[in-house]
Design a protein around this motif. Structure first.
Motif, mmCIF file in Angstrom:
data_model
loop_
_atom_site.group_PDB
_atom_site.id
_atom_site.type_symbol
_atom_site.label_atom_id
_atom_site.label_comp_id
_atom_site.label_asym_id
_atom_site.label_seq_id
_atom_site.Cartn_x
_atom_site.Cartn_y
_atom_site.Cartn_z
ATOM 1 N N GLN A 143 -1.239 -11.147 -8.652
ATOM 2 C CA GLN A 143 -0.043 -11.111 -9.492
ATOM 3 C C GLN A 143 -0.093 -9.919 -10.445
ATOM 4 N N LEU A 144 -1.272 -9.663 -11.015
ATOM 5 C CA LEU A 144 -1.429 -8.536 -11.923
ATOM 6 C C LEU A 144 -1.165 -7.225 -11.190
ATOM 7 N N TRP A 145 -1.631 -7.134 -9.942
ATOM 8 C CA TRP A 145 -1.382 -5.948 -9.121
ATOM 9 C C TRP A 145 0.112 -5.745 -8.946
ATOM 10 N N GLU A 146 0.826 -6.817 -8.639
ATOM 11 C CA GLU A 146 2.277 -6.712 -8.437
ATOM 12 C C GLU A 146 2.983 -6.255 -9.716
ATOM 13 N N GLU A 147 2.477 -6.685 -10.855
ATOM 14 C CA GLU A 147 3.130 -6.348 -12.120
ATOM 15 C C GLU A 147 2.766 -4.947 -12.606
ATOM 16 N N LYS A 148 1.505 -4.560 -12.478
ATOM 17 C CA LYS A 148 1.014 -3.345 -13.121
ATOM 18 C C LYS A 148 0.975 -2.109 -12.216
ATOM 19 N N ALA A 149 0.829 -2.276 -10.912
ATOM 20 C CA ALA A 149 0.699 -1.111 -10.028
ATOM 21 C C ALA A 149 2.026 -0.358 -9.973
ATOM 22 N N PRO A 150 1.960 0.977 -9.999
ATOM 23 C CA PRO A 150 3.199 1.759 -9.904
ATOM 24 C C PRO A 150 3.879 1.519 -8.545
ATOM 25 N N GLU A 151 5.187 1.656 -8.545
ATOM 26 C CA GLU A 151 5.968 1.386 -7.338
ATOM 27 C C GLU A 151 5.530 2.235 -6.135
ATOM 28 N N PRO A 152 5.294 3.548 -6.284
ATOM 29 C CA PRO A 152 4.873 4.339 -5.118
ATOM 30 C C PRO A 152 3.535 3.847 -4.519
ATOM 31 N N VAL A 153 2.636 3.408 -5.379
ATOM 32 C CA VAL A 153 1.345 2.912 -4.896
ATOM 33 C C VAL A 153 1.548 1.602 -4.132
ATOM 34 N N ARG A 154 2.377 0.724 -4.672
ATOM 35 C CA ARG A 154 2.645 -0.548 -3.984
ATOM 36 C C ARG A 154 3.322 -0.300 -2.635
ATOM 37 N N GLU A 155 4.245 0.673 -2.592
ATOM 38 C CA GLU A 155 4.932 0.990 -1.333
ATOM 39 C C GLU A 155 3.935 1.511 -0.289
ATOM 40 N N LYS A 156 3.083 2.438 -0.705
ATOM 41 C CA LYS A 156 2.088 2.996 0.226
ATOM 42 C C LYS A 156 1.125 1.906 0.705
ATOM 43 N N THR A 157 0.731 1.030 -0.191
ATOM 44 C CA THR A 157 -0.160 -0.064 0.180
ATOM 45 C C THR A 157 0.530 -0.989 1.185
ATOM 46 N N ALA A 158 1.784 -1.301 0.929
ATOM 47 C CA ALA A 158 2.541 -2.165 1.838
ATOM 48 C C ALA A 158 2.719 -1.489 3.194
ATOM 49 N N GLN A 159 2.980 -0.174 3.185
ATOM 50 C CA GLN A 159 3.118 0.556 4.450
ATOM 51 C C GLN A 159 1.807 0.533 5.237
ATOM 52 N N GLY A 160 0.699 0.753 4.529
ATOM 53 C CA GLY A 160 -0.611 0.731 5.200
ATOM 54 C C GLY A 160 -0.913 -0.633 5.786
ATOM 55 N N ALA A 161 -0.615 -1.679 5.029
ATOM 56 C CA ALA A 161 -0.855 -3.035 5.518
ATOM 57 C C ALA A 161 0.028 -3.335 6.732
ATOM 58 N N GLN A 162 1.286 -2.918 6.663
ATOM 59 C CA GLN A 162 2.203 -3.141 7.791
ATOM 60 C C GLN A 162 1.744 -2.349 9.019
ATOM 61 N N LEU A 163 1.297 -1.122 8.823
ATOM 62 C CA LEU A 163 0.802 -0.303 9.926
ATOM 63 C C LEU A 163 -0.417 -0.962 10.578
ATOM 64 N N ALA A 164 -1.294 -1.509 9.752
ATOM 65 C CA ALA A 164 -2.473 -2.209 10.292
ATOM 66 C C ALA A 164 -2.047 -3.444 11.080
ATOM 67 N N ARG A 165 -1.065 -4.190 10.562
ATOM 68 C CA ARG A 165 -0.587 -5.373 11.291
ATOM 69 C C ARG A 165 0.084 -4.975 12.602
ATOM 70 N N ASP A 166 0.870 -3.893 12.574
ATOM 71 C CA ASP A 166 1.573 -3.448 13.780
ATOM 72 C C ASP A 166 0.607 -2.943 14.847
ATOM 73 N N ASN A 167 -0.498 -2.361 14.441
ATOM 74 C CA ASN A 167 -1.474 -1.784 15.374
ATOM 75 C C ASN A 167 -2.753 -2.611 15.425
ATOM 76 N N ARG A 168 -2.622 -3.897 15.255
ATOM 77 C CA ARG A 168 -3.774 -4.797 15.216
ATOM 78 C C ARG A 168 -4.608 -4.695 16.492
ATOM 79 N N LYS A 169 -3.957 -4.685 17.648
ATOM 80 C CA LYS A 169 -4.698 -4.628 18.919
ATOM 81 C C LYS A 169 -5.484 -3.328 19.043
ATOM 82 N N VAL A 170 -4.863 -2.233 18.643
ATOM 83 C CA VAL A 170 -5.544 -0.939 18.717
ATOM 84 C C VAL A 170 -6.751 -0.935 17.779
ATOM 85 N N LEU A 171 -6.562 -1.440 16.574
ATOM 86 C CA LEU A 171 -7.663 -1.481 15.613
ATOM 87 C C LEU A 171 -8.798 -2.384 16.106
#
Length: 149
Positions: free
Chosen positions: A102-130
């Motif tokens: 929750q603290l991460w959601e509140e305090k992390a800057p928006e660009p950092v949260r977006e990049k983190t979400a993109q990285g997590a989504q990319l990992a989920r999308d390429n789970r088999k490859v990973l």
């Protein structure tokens, strides 16, 4: 004139002689072909290369299959260990982790949260490859470890 060899009967008619000549020609032709094949170094090298290539492809298929099986086993084991770790976590640690999220959601800057979400989504999308890459890395590590032993 020469006498016929002792192991071959003498020819009694011209027709038998023609048959014998034809048979001898066929045998001689086969012998010449066999000798030519033995002296064809390039052809023999190409045959050997094709054979080795086929063996390598078969071995690669076996290793790929083994890696897939091993990756599945490792995935199952990792999931089991993750569940065991979650089950062993005290409630206070789980609460602290939730608070940190929750603290991460509140305090992390928006660009950092977006990049983190993109990285997590990319990992989920390429789970088999990973997972496949991790499996190959584990198999390579195991093979290397066996060679050292």
């Amino acid at each position: 004139m020469t006498q016929p060899p002792h192991d071959e009967p003498t020819v009694s008619s011209p027709e038998e002689l023609r048959e014998q000549v034809e048979q001898t020609r066929a045998e001689l032709g086969e012998t010449v072909e066999a000798l030519a094949a033995k002296t064809d170094v390039k052809g023999r090298a190409q045959e050997k290369a094709a054979e080795v290539k086929e063996q390598a492809a078969a071995k690669a298929g076996e290793l790929k299959e083994q890696a897939t099986v091993k990756a599945g086993e490792l995935k199952a084991k990792a999931a089991d260990l993750a569940h065991q770790a979650q089950d062993r976590l005290p409630v206070q640690v789980k609460d602290k982790a939730a608070q940190a999220g929750q603290l991460w959601e509140e305090k992390a800057p928006e660009p950092v949260r977006e990049k983190t979400a993109q990285g997590a989504q990319l990992a989920r999308d390429n789970r088999k490859v990973l997972l496949a890459a991790a499996g190959v890395a584990v198999v390579a590590w195991l093979a290397r470890r066996r060679r050292k032993s």
